[in-house]
Enzyme design. Structure first.
Site, short mmCIF file in Angstrom:
data_model
loop_
_atom_site.label_atom_id
_atom_site.label_comp_id
_atom_site.label_asym_id
_atom_site.label_seq_id
_atom_site.Cartn_x
_atom_site.Cartn_y
_atom_site.Cartn_z
N CYS A 387 0.84 -1.20 0.00
CA CYS A 387 0.00 0.00 0.00
C CYS A 387 0.87 1.26 0.00
O CYS A 387 1.46 1.56 -1.03
CB CYS A 387 -1.00 -0.04 1.15
N HIS A 513 -3.59 -5.12 0.61
CA HIS A 513 -3.01 -5.60 1.88
C HIS A 513 -3.04 -7.13 1.97
O HIS A 513 -3.97 -7.70 2.53
CB HIS A 513 -3.80 -5.01 3.05
N GLU A 515 -1.50 -8.91 3.87
CA GLU A 515 -1.35 -9.38 5.26
C GLU A 515 -2.69 -9.72 5.91
O GLU A 515 -2.73 -10.33 6.97
CB GLU A 515 -0.58 -8.34 6.11
N1 GLN Z 1 -1.90 6.85 2.52
C1 GLN Z 1 -2.04 6.03 1.36
C2 GLN Z 1 -3.43 6.17 0.73
O1 GLN Z 1 -4.33 6.64 1.35
C3 GLN Z 1 -1.72 4.59 1.68
C4 GLN Z 1 -2.69 3.95 2.61
C5 GLN Z 1 -2.19 2.65 3.21
O2 GLN Z 1 -1.01 2.38 3.22
N2 GLN Z 1 -3.08 1.86 3.75
O3 GLN Z 1 -3.64 5.80 -0.38
#
Ligand code: GLN
Length: 542
Positions: A387, A513, A515
């Protein structure tokens, strides 16, 4: 008829109620029962989505996009029943539902009160997860008995047992038996007090699970049983795990937890088998007898809170188990090298066999993360960006490999001339921060010539998301021409989901994600291959 197990906690917080509940769920599932897990949290936030990871630890995301407490992660890692928005409720959500109904005039002019309106709403929430095919619902009540906030929940489950029949409910109280070094004794008094607190509100626990540093002697067990009005066999010891959390379900089984429950609920049923725990025994064997030892750096914004990246650490563990590798995980706060001096980074990351950058929000520490990505890319160190980690790897690549030296994300530099990461058009005007993210399970299609495809071994995948910003398609061609591989996109091709640097032993960034979809018995393929690459790196470097 669905049975119910309610798990409360006593004496102190952080006793590992979530893990214990999950382990119990796993044991019952292994006996062939259909189990559903549920968590009720007494705090007033509607969900943990807007809570700081420093306060609350990780925000866990379900397939349906519900943002939940990290205990739901334990449930998913140990059990397989589906979790949905009904699996995780906070007091805030309960009140919101009641107040909405009140505004719509549904209470017909009555005074709306904690009892019965809030308690009815809580009972409704518990009833929602039962169904004719579900054998047992395990509901964990967050917080500690004695907290003011928890009272409506305890009152609701007391009433619930009357509604469905006391014989269809088991109340388990998880408690602490502290060890006094000076007198070399285990102390049972705090547990007695905690149970008496429960009794004052009308709940007599059926079983106690006792967290302890030292084994509980039969004398002590007798005493606890006597003072808490329990049979001795209903006082279950849960000793601190020595090597790994995977000892917990095995120990609870050995100490009779699932047997006692089966005896209470399903004495007549002949189809309930002994659990087959061989997969868990194998896991423990792998933990105890590793063949490799590697160091993985997790460079992130919230590493200083032990639980803020809970699922990341668990996923690494699972992949380590699969690869028979003992992992030393270096938690490196990206703030620590915010000046982004390459020298500082080289010092911190020297000798690591893999670098993982997890998710995060806001610009603090971003330059440190980008420098760590650069270090991984230029030094051929296996890299997994998740992410925010993926977004930073795109920024780094744009700056240092594609000649866009002022590339950035519009999250951190709204006026950047090269916003390689940016908001989707339809999101640009939203100001309310609740529920505005791309959340939950989304499909993606993989490029068959990619490491991602090698991992998943299939073209179509689904993964969970939690972010606002995306890869900016205006830069797709330029970055691809400079050597970035687009390894996965949304099915319509519009959103870039995975990037890779093929000129590297193993460098993968994913917008989702992974994870949130891993189990000790079945590690996520991206983590599995990341750790395998780190083991290879270690063997090459020596
Ligand atoms: N801040 C970034 C976004 O909003 C990544 C978010 C994250 O890592 N969950 O896209």
């Amino acid at each position: 008829m669905t049975k119910h197990i309610f798990i409360t906690g006593g004496v102190v917080s952080s006793l590992g109620k979530g893990l214990t509940a999950a382990a119990l769920g796993m044991l019952l599932e292994n006996r062939g029962l259909n189990v559903r897990m549920q968590k009720l949290d007494p705090y007033l936030n509607v969900d943990p989505g807007n809570m700081s990871p420093f306060q609350h630890g990780e925000v866990y995301v379900l397939d349906d996009g519900t943002e939940t407490d990290l205990d739901l992660g334990h449930y998913e890692r140990f059990t397989s029943g589906p979790l949905t928005k009904y699996s995780s409720l906070t007091c805030g959500k309960i009140y919101r539902n009641v107040l909405r109904r009140e505004r719509r005039g549904k209470y017909l002019g009555k005074t709306v009160q904690v009892v019965p309106h809030i308690t009815n709403e809580i009972k409704r929430a518990v009833r929602r997860v039962r169904s004719s095919s579900v054998d047992v619902v395990i509901t964990e009540i967050g917080g500690t008995v004695g907290d003011i906030e928890g009272l409506p929940f305890l009152e609701a489950i007391r009433q619930f047992a009357l509604d469905v029949g006391r014989q269809n409910c088991i109340f388990i109280h998880l408690t602490l038996i502290p060890y006094m070094k000076s007198s070399n004794e285990l102390k049972t008094k705090p547990t007695q007090h905690s149970v008496s607190r429960l009794r004052q509100i009308g709940i007599q626990p059926d079983m106690l699970i006792c967290r302890t540093e030292q084994p509980i002697s039969s004398n002590e067990r007798n005493k606890i049983a006597l003072y808490c009005s329990l049979r001795q066999e209903d006082v279950i010891e849960e000793k601190d795990a020595e090597f790994s959390i995977y000892e917990v379900p095995l120990a609870l089984h050995q100490n009779g937890l699932d047997r006692q429950i089966v005896n209470r609920f399903w004495k007549e049923r002949k189809d309930i088998i002994e659990p087959d725990l061989s997969a868990w025994v194998d896991i423990l064997d792998r933990v105890k007898n590793p063949q490799h030892e590697i160091t993985i750096a997790v460079v992130g914004k919230y590493v200083k809170h032990k639980d803020a990246y809970k699922s990341i650490y668990e996923s690494l563990d699972h992949a380590g188990i699969k690869n028979r590798a003992k992992l030393k995980v270096l938690r490196i706060s990206s703030d620590d090298f915010d000046d982004a001096s390459q020298e500082g980074i080289t010092r911190s990351l020297h000798g690591v066999n893999g670098i993982l950058v997890p998710g995060g929000f806001g610009d603090r520490g971003i330059e440190g993360i980008i420098a760590a990505v650069r270090f991984a890319r230029e030094n051929n160190i296996p890299f997994l960006g998740i992410c925010l980690g993926m977004q930073c790897s795109v920024i780094e690549f744009a700056r240092n490999a594609a000649g866009l030296s002022d590339a950035h994300s519009s999250e951190f530099a709204p006026d950047s001339p090269h916003p390689v990461i940016t908001l989707m058009d339809e999101q640009r005007n939203i100001t309310d921060k609740g529920g505005t993210m791309r959340l939950g399970s989304q499909p993606a299609v993989l490029n068959p010539q990619s490491w991602a495809f090698e991992c998943y071994k299939q073209e179509n995948i689904t993964e969970r998301h939690r972010h606002r910003y995306e890869f900016n398609n205006d830069y797709r061609q330029r970055l691809q021409e400079s050597g970035l591989r687009i390894a996965g996109t949304s099915p319509d091709g519009k959103l870039v989901e995975i990037v890779e640097v093929p000129e590297h032993p193993w460098f993968v960034g994913v917008q989702f994600h992974p994870e949130f979809k891993t189990k000790p018995t079945c590690p996520h393929p991206l983590f599995d291959r990341f750790i395998a690459a780190a083991v290879r790196q270690k063997n090459v470097i020596g």
